[in-house]
Write a protein that holds these residues in place. Sequence first.
Motif, PDB file in Angstrom:
ATOM      1  N   THR A 143     -16.820  35.564 -11.279  1.00 50.63           N
ATOM      2  CA  THR A 143     -16.665  34.881  -9.989  1.00 50.63           C
ATOM      3  C   THR A 143     -15.836  35.710  -9.016  1.00 50.63           C
TER       4      THR A 143
ATOM      5  N   GLU B  48     -13.430  34.851  -7.044  1.00 52.46           N
ATOM      6  CA  GLU B  48     -11.986  34.598  -7.146  1.00 52.46           C
ATOM      7  C   GLU B  48     -11.364  35.403  -8.287  1.00 52.46           C
TER       8      GLU B  48
ATOM      9  N   ASN C 129      -9.564  29.246  -8.123  1.00 49.61           N
ATOM     10  CA  ASN C 129     -10.872  28.730  -8.549  1.00 49.61           C
ATOM     11  C   ASN C 129     -11.653  29.834  -9.263  1.00 49.61           C
ATOM     12  N   LEU C 130     -11.245  30.125 -10.494  1.00 56.77           N
ATOM     13  CA  LEU C 130     -11.822  31.258 -11.218  1.00 56.77           C
ATOM     14  C   LEU C 130     -13.174  30.928 -11.810  1.00 56.77           C
ATOM     15  N   THR C 131     -13.453  29.655 -12.040  1.00 50.96           N
ATOM     16  CA  THR C 131     -14.668  29.293 -12.778  1.00 50.96           C
ATOM     17  C   THR C 131     -15.504  28.267 -12.023  1.00 50.96           C
ATOM     18  N   GLU C 132     -15.467  28.360 -10.716  1.00 47.94           N
ATOM     19  CA  GLU C 132     -16.276  27.464  -9.875  1.00 47.94           C
ATOM     20  C   GLU C 132     -16.091  26.006 -10.275  1.00 47.94           C
TER      21      GLU C 132
END
Lengths: 326, 871
Positions: free
Chosen positions: A305, A307, B825-828
């Motif tokens: 992702t 982020e 928000n690393l993993t949606e």
Amino acid sequence: MSLPAFRLLRPRKVEQAVELLARHAANIQVLAGGTDLIPSLRQKLFEPKYVLDIRGLGELRGIRQSAEDGVEIGALTTLTEIERSLFLREHYSVLPEAAVTVASPILRNMGTLGGNICLDTRCLWYNQSLSWRKGCGFCIKKDGDLCHVAPGGEECWAAFSGDTPAALLCLDAEIEIAASSGLRRMPLHDFYTGIGDAYRKLERNELVTRVFLPRSAAGYRGTYQKLRVRGSIDYPLAGIAVALRRSNGHVEDLRVAITAVNPAPLLVGGVREALVGKALTDQSAMYVGDLAARIAKPLTTSALTPEYRREMIRVLTKRALMAAAQ
Amino acid sequence: MSDFSIIGKSTAMVDAASKTTGAGQYTDDLSVPGMLIGKILHSHYPHAHIARIDPSKAQALDGVVAVVTGKDAPNTYGILPIGHDETALAVDKVRYVGDNVACVAAISEAIAEQALELIEVEYEPLPAYFDPEDSMKAETDFIHQARPHNIEKEYHHVFGDPDKGFGQADYVAEARYLANEVTHAAMEPHSTLASFELDPHTGNLGRLTVWSSTQVPYYLQHKLALVLDMPMSQIRVIKPLVGGGFGGKSEVIPLEIIAAVAARATRAPVKITYTREEVFWAHRGRPRTIIDLKTGVKNDGRITAVRARVVQDGGAYCSYGPVTILYSGALLGAIYDIPNVAYDGYRVLTNKPACGAMRGHGTVNVRFAFESQLDEICAALKLDPLEIRQKNLLKPPCITVNGLRVQSYGLPECLKKVAERSGWRGRRGPAREKMQANGAWKRGLGMACSHYVSGAANSIIRSDMPHSTVNIKVDRDGGVVVYTGASEIGQGSDTMTAQVAAEVLGCSLSRVKVIAADTDLTPIDIGSYSSRVTFMAGNATLRAATEIKKLIAAAAARKMNCAVEDVVFSDDKVFKKGTTPSAKGVSAAEILETKDAPRGAASVSGRVEGQILRGSLQQKRKDEGPKDSLSFEEAIVSAIDFHGALTGTGSYAPPQEARGGKFSGSGVGPSPAYSYAAQVADVSVDEDTGIVVVHKVWAAHDCGRALNPVAVEGQVIGSVWMGLGQALEEEMVWKDGMLMNPGLLEYRSPSSVESPEVECIIVESIDPEGPFGAKECSEGSLAATIPAIANAIYDAAGVRLRESPFTPERVLAALRAKKQAKKLNLTEGVDPTNPQRLREHGGALWFRGRGPRRHALDHSRAGQPAAGGDD
């Protein structure tokens, strides 16, 4: 997937090569190592009438030191040669550090430094077969007018995914570009535009021929940190190059560059101001990490992702700095 | 232990030389005169009616011979008799991006590809379903009209009294686990060459020969007969070398049928080889799975009850689906002693490529959940993960609550050995502090077990026919030719067959030639799947060879003037019990060793054989009286003289007692024998990046008797490695029915760099029914690796990953949550320690742009402007 039909042109001299480029500028692709071009041809990302195979240009191979000028590296020098060069390892260590992380040993035997500099920007929504792209809807970068990763975007955000350019930026590299009109030199950081689908300032009739590393950039401690899922083969999901010179425990000079999180590899600004003359600590390294993360704009162009990748720019920048200071 | 001369010794694969030199031929290496290349047009839509197909422009292209579509072969087929829902090419609608719409046969690949672009297809999009839990709620536009609410199959099994069991429990653990979708990624992409003969009298199409990369040539023959309306006897299927299957070639794959349909239309041989992307669309891998698991235990760790609800995202066709969902429930049993089990399994259709069988079929994802939950229970009750497993062992021979018969059971020894070798007791708990701590890196050990069937006791098409039959012919040349339908797919089937025959006949391996997997030449074998070949084809070979041995012994006994029981077969000789074989009868192997040394003993040349034969005849004349020993050739010659011919047949059908209970779905799970595995993984977790490094895996595997130890090790190491892929890296990433990573660059199987050292420990619980006591070794080890790594991550860093794979972003998200670090928000939005939904990846912004034309009711378009332009 078959290769599109094209005519293969195999010049022996740079002059011939640039002349052929000029003649077929609208319809030609350059093949150096072929590791990126061949899959892209099969995916019909390019359907050129001509492919210019420059592997016969012997003059563009090899690493030459010159007393005043530092070092000159031919664009066709393979990444394996870069990685194994004792001279580069001793004086410009960040470059072989980055080169050794590219793809896999077999691909590095084929892939060239020039190819890594010119590497097409990548995106999950672009590096796909014709059938896939047709099914999904063509994007700005090829045949379409929409972007799948940026809302309502008019611009392409495909990520520049070469490893070595981040290292070259830290070494103030210049590149030589040949055209039928003659040679020109430019700093590497001016070569990239930051726009995914028009990512480099290279005319269709031009060829990147050499890379110069100034003498002043020699002797820095260099490290390269690469984020990837597998230990080999993968393109970077984030890459950080650091070149650091210290004296008396203080930072004398420093450069940090990031790759794979923007459409261009970027030098991180403000790092000298923050660190030169100071001792490198966890805290100051973290601060540089924040600076790097601030200019990183990862999008959903690749695995993991955005982020997470931005966070890794922060973490790995700190690690690269601490490693360089070891 | 060695009463054996061939088995039990590590032996190079009989086909190793052809594979390593490149001389071996895979299907795509084949070419026949006049051969055309086929290319398939695939759907761009996940779910749509086909309003019109116009191939005329493509047909008009120079070099195109024919374009075939669904109406050219509308008969349905499918691997399961209850799941005939596929057609060669889409007849009225397409059901996933990648579904097969038309096929062009042309004189070159490039022309065929060009022609695909000229086929005009008009689609009417339908609402599509991508998430299994949404799909189950569908009220209209079902993917298959005969499957309401898109549920392919559901099963509700109760064994014992689960409510009572949970009532007796001191502690109950309950959680949801998600396993994302993985695929086989075999090295060889699927390839099929189909060629018709012309009938010499009529000039019409006659017999069909199909060469195909398949694990199941006989099923392919059967399905081709269905679709082409031909008698099976007119169809010959030949399996050339296969470059890996892992289940992806264990059913009929669309190209196999399409190539034959195109060959019929063009009256010319047609070859189709999938691109890697097409392999991903054909898929049949391990489905995304949601597992809601509840386990009740006493304070000492004794399990009282288990309840599992499993939902599998099966894709658009049935494939092996009902079998997969049944295995998921049935193989909760036969490993631990669980008195009460409740199982609810749902196989759900979605608009994605069909899932099917993949190494460890049906067990892997549930095993991940189960073995993780055992570890969680240990953490809650302060138990040792080793002891809780030891406390719940079965006591074979026994029949489990769900009707599985367990005889040989090497799990206790597997556990003991991995614990010893890994230093389990010394390196865990408080002792861990002593382990090298290295900055952000935390290190830990995790343990897990798994098991698998040695072949399904009930074949897909229920019957009492043998599952394997083997013929053996021995002739005057001293050669032993074994004809088996079993499919060598790289796992060592041919080598195992040769070993068993040579062991029984007391001859050298170099005498044995295996002719395999050619439906015209070899007797039926239902294929290489469910790890059945060693057990079943091995037993059939054993029986065929024993029959031959009896014939030889009868003749040899006459020659040696002794009782038949006193004839011994060993070292290429036949001799009287109690005598040392005389040196006069020289074995072929010895001749080869002395005269033919540079070429090794791998082949018997005609020249040497001639000498043997002459030599033996001369000797026969010289030496008329009874003797104590015969060379192998002499024995054969005397047996042929005596009996007229030397052929033997053996077959194997699983015994009735091993075929399971009588309830609906009881057919899946029973096996004549089960393999067992226990593993310990040693991992480090980088707390700053979430990267997990597996240093070493100790893998103990009970395979009954190891017929070929090096092959067993290879299979176990391969299983661990494949499990490592699913644990850490491999994941098919979906976005609204589009596969985002249909290639080996973005679908990441581990590279050699991150492959750990695997210490393979072979445990031999000699099975009473296996050939020489052997069981399976190719699948049982895989499932343990994923939870072993999950448990090691917990041991190292204190985070419990309940969603696989444990990619760096998921691990980091869990670590940051534990440390209560600033939220990123690393993993949606999905918490990998407590996942609730399968997530659609790859850019949440898909339809902000114009995007492809999709149905307005698509789940993916919720909240978006209704219509999409197609411009």
